[in-house]
Write a protein that holds these residues in place. Structure first.
Motif, short mmCIF file in Angstrom:
data_model
loop_
_atom_site.label_atom_id
_atom_site.label_comp_id
_atom_site.label_asym_id
_atom_site.label_seq_id
_atom_site.Cartn_x
_atom_site.Cartn_y
_atom_site.Cartn_z
N SER A 1 0.83 -1.21 0.00
CA SER A 1 0.00 0.00 0.00
C SER A 1 0.86 1.26 0.00
CB SER A 1 -0.94 0.00 1.21
OG SER A 1 -0.26 0.38 2.38
N HIS A 2 2.13 1.11 0.37
CA HIS A 2 3.05 2.25 0.34
C HIS A 2 3.83 2.32 -0.97
CE1 HIS A 2 2.59 3.72 4.44
NE2 HIS A 2 2.51 2.47 4.83
N ALA A 3 4.24 1.15 -1.46
CA ALA A 3 5.03 1.15 -2.70
C ALA A 3 5.02 -0.23 -3.34
CB ALA A 3 6.47 1.57 -2.40
N ASP A 4 5.18 -0.28 -4.65
CA ASP A 4 5.27 -1.56 -5.36
C ASP A 4 6.56 -2.26 -4.97
OD1 ASP A 4 3.02 -0.63 -6.48
OD2 ASP A 4 3.83 -0.33 -8.50
N ARG A 5 6.49 -3.57 -4.94
CA ARG A 5 7.65 -4.35 -4.51
C ARG A 5 7.68 -5.70 -5.23
NH1 ARG A 5 10.26 -1.12 -2.42
NH2 ARG A 5 10.04 -0.12 -0.40
N THR A 6 8.86 -6.30 -5.31
CA THR A 6 8.98 -7.68 -5.79
C THR A 6 8.93 -8.58 -4.56
OG1 THR A 6 11.38 -7.78 -5.54
CG2 THR A 6 10.53 -6.91 -7.61
N GLY A 7 8.70 -9.86 -4.78
CA GLY A 7 8.71 -10.81 -3.68
C GLY A 7 10.04 -10.79 -2.95
N TYR A 8 11.07 -10.69 -3.72
CA TYR A 8 12.42 -10.66 -3.15
C TYR A 8 12.61 -9.49 -2.20
CZ TYR A 8 17.46 -11.12 -2.83
OH TYR A 8 18.73 -11.28 -2.37
N GLU A 9 12.14 -8.33 -2.65
CA GLU A 9 12.27 -7.13 -1.83
C GLU A 9 11.49 -7.26 -0.52
OE1 GLU A 9 12.93 -3.61 -5.18
OE2 GLU A 9 10.92 -4.32 -4.76
N GLU B 1 2.19 -16.45 -0.52
CA GLU B 1 1.15 -15.47 -0.19
C GLU B 1 0.85 -14.57 -1.39
OE1 GLU B 1 -0.86 -15.41 2.24
OE2 GLU B 1 0.18 -16.81 3.55
N LEU B 2 1.89 -14.16 -2.10
CA LEU B 2 1.70 -13.31 -3.27
C LEU B 2 0.84 -14.01 -4.32
CD1 LEU B 2 5.24 -11.69 -3.62
CD2 LEU B 2 3.09 -10.49 -3.15
N LYS B 3 1.07 -15.31 -4.46
CA LYS B 3 0.27 -16.10 -5.40
C LYS B 3 -1.20 -16.11 -4.97
CE LYS B 3 2.76 -19.40 -7.48
NZ LYS B 3 3.43 -20.71 -7.62
N LYS B 4 -1.41 -16.33 -3.67
CA LYS B 4 -2.78 -16.34 -3.14
C LYS B 4 -3.44 -14.97 -3.29
CE LYS B 4 -2.04 -19.77 0.52
NZ LYS B 4 -1.90 -19.86 1.99
N LEU B 5 -2.68 -13.93 -2.95
CA LEU B 5 -3.21 -12.57 -3.06
C LEU B 5 -3.58 -12.26 -4.51
CD1 LEU B 5 -0.70 -10.70 -0.69
CD2 LEU B 5 -3.16 -10.94 -0.32
N ASP B 6 -2.78 -12.76 -5.43
CA ASP B 6 -3.05 -12.55 -6.85
C ASP B 6 -4.33 -13.27 -7.26
OD1 ASP B 6 -2.60 -11.84 -9.59
OD2 ASP B 6 -1.87 -13.89 -9.92
N SER B 7 -4.49 -14.52 -6.79
CA SER B 7 -5.68 -15.29 -7.19
C SER B 7 -6.95 -14.70 -6.57
CB SER B 7 -5.51 -16.77 -6.84
OG SER B 7 -5.64 -16.95 -5.46
N GLU B 8 -6.79 -13.94 -5.49
CA GLU B 8 -7.97 -13.27 -4.89
C GLU B 8 -8.20 -11.89 -5.50
OE1 GLU B 8 -9.07 -14.39 -0.59
OE2 GLU B 8 -6.88 -14.44 -0.60
N GLY B 9 -7.26 -11.49 -6.34
CA GLY B 9 -7.41 -10.19 -7.01
C GLY B 9 -7.00 -9.00 -6.17
N TRP B 10 -6.29 -9.25 -5.07
CA TRP B 10 -5.89 -8.15 -4.19
C TRP B 10 -4.58 -7.51 -4.60
CZ3 TRP B 10 -7.41 -11.01 0.98
CH2 TRP B 10 -8.80 -11.02 1.07
#
Lengths: 178, 178
Positions: free
Chosen positions: A12-20, A43-52
């Motif tokens: 919510s503050h800034a875009d990031r990669t999983g690594y970051e 978690e990123l995968k799950k968040l993506d599949s939920e559209g968040w």
DNA sequence: GAACACATGTAACACGTTACATGATTGC
DNA sequence: GCAATCATGTAACGTGTTACATGTGTTC
């Protein structure tokens, strides 16, 4: 449960990669909800599949390609909903206290050495946090947005000071009891 | 990983039933490694199959029958081995800090209310701990065995004081920023 | 009559860790 | 040549939570 929202909070503050996200960059998640990279990629995968969250892939010639994640509108709404919920305090979990509780089995010298190692560790952390405070939050007026991040830093500083105080007191009490 | 040893640590002081271990009786496990009763019953079963604890069944006419667990000689040896290992500090995990980190999404009134709820909670805990201190550790000379338990209490007191300090400071800073 | 304390347990699921796997570039 | 940083991922396992289940005695 919380890692999902911790990741959203950082995004919510800034875009990031999983690594970051797994690194302690700019004092984010890793400082108050540490997780392994496997956990975060999942978690990123799950968040993506939920559209968040959404992501765009960025090819790099010198380094491996990366996926840059952004929070979506529905992700932001979900995060807000979650923040608005009243939160029970996170229960304390501390291995050192278990060891202390069982320390009648070992000599006080061993205990004192262990406590001193912890004391030094907390001293180092405190210095790190204070350096960040001097560098990033030196001005008298801090914006509302930065204030919230500053308060998490202040929590770190106050907690480390408390640890130090306790380690010193404990070592002194153990020495006095011999 | 740690719950196993937390249970052994408590049993090294006194025999207990699974039910007692889940309660905050005499300031034991529940205070620094909370777990549900299911988790504890499961660990007790594992500890039994490894020979680190034994139990005797006690029939009761008025209440349900119970199993009283004791630490075995090998359990005590294992606990000692574990205590002697040097311990990395337990990483901080705190949901409130995640919420703070995402608090730019909500009004400062909501935040202040939430912080105040936490402030009150920590105030209550601090009073509880101080009452235990007055009751159980009032004498100037404390035995080595009791000292270790007293130090875990001191950790609780110092940590709660730190929480209070931080809540108050944070509320003041948020009020000042409006 | 409802709720709570005592006392133990199973089953399904969610969360988290460790090990393994790949592969380029940079510094020692 | 070796280790570290960047960057992502799968598979197996271990830990922890939630829901469900049972049954008595005491207090409101």
């Amino acid at each position: 449960m919380s890692l999902k929202h911790a990741v959203l909070a950082v995004l919510s503050h800034a875009d990031r990669t999983g690594y970051e996200l797994t690194r302690k960059i700019d004092g984010s998640v890793a400082n108050f909800w540490p997780a392994t990279h496997q956990q975060i990629y999942l978690e990123l995968k799950k968040l993506d599949s939920e559209g968040w969250v959404t992501f765009r892939e960025k090819a790099q010639s010198d380094k491996p390609d990366k996926k840059i994640y952004s929070i979506s509108r529905s992700g932001r709404a979900e995060l807000k909903r979650w923040v608005l919920e009243s939160q029970a305090p996170t229960p304390v979990k501390d291995v050192l206290l278990i060891k202390l509780f069982a320390s009648h089995l070992v000599s006080s010298d061993v205990l004192i050495d262990e406590l001193d190692r912890h004391r030094v560790g907390h001293e180092v952390k405190l210095k790190e946090y204070r350096a960040i405070e001097r560098e990033h939050f030196k001005s008298t007026h801090i914006s509302r947005d930065a204030l919230a991040q500053y308060l998490t830093l202040r929590k770190g500083i106050i907690a480390e000071k408390a640890w130090l105080e306790w380690c010193e007191e404990s070592i002194a009490r153990l020495r006095a009891s011999d």
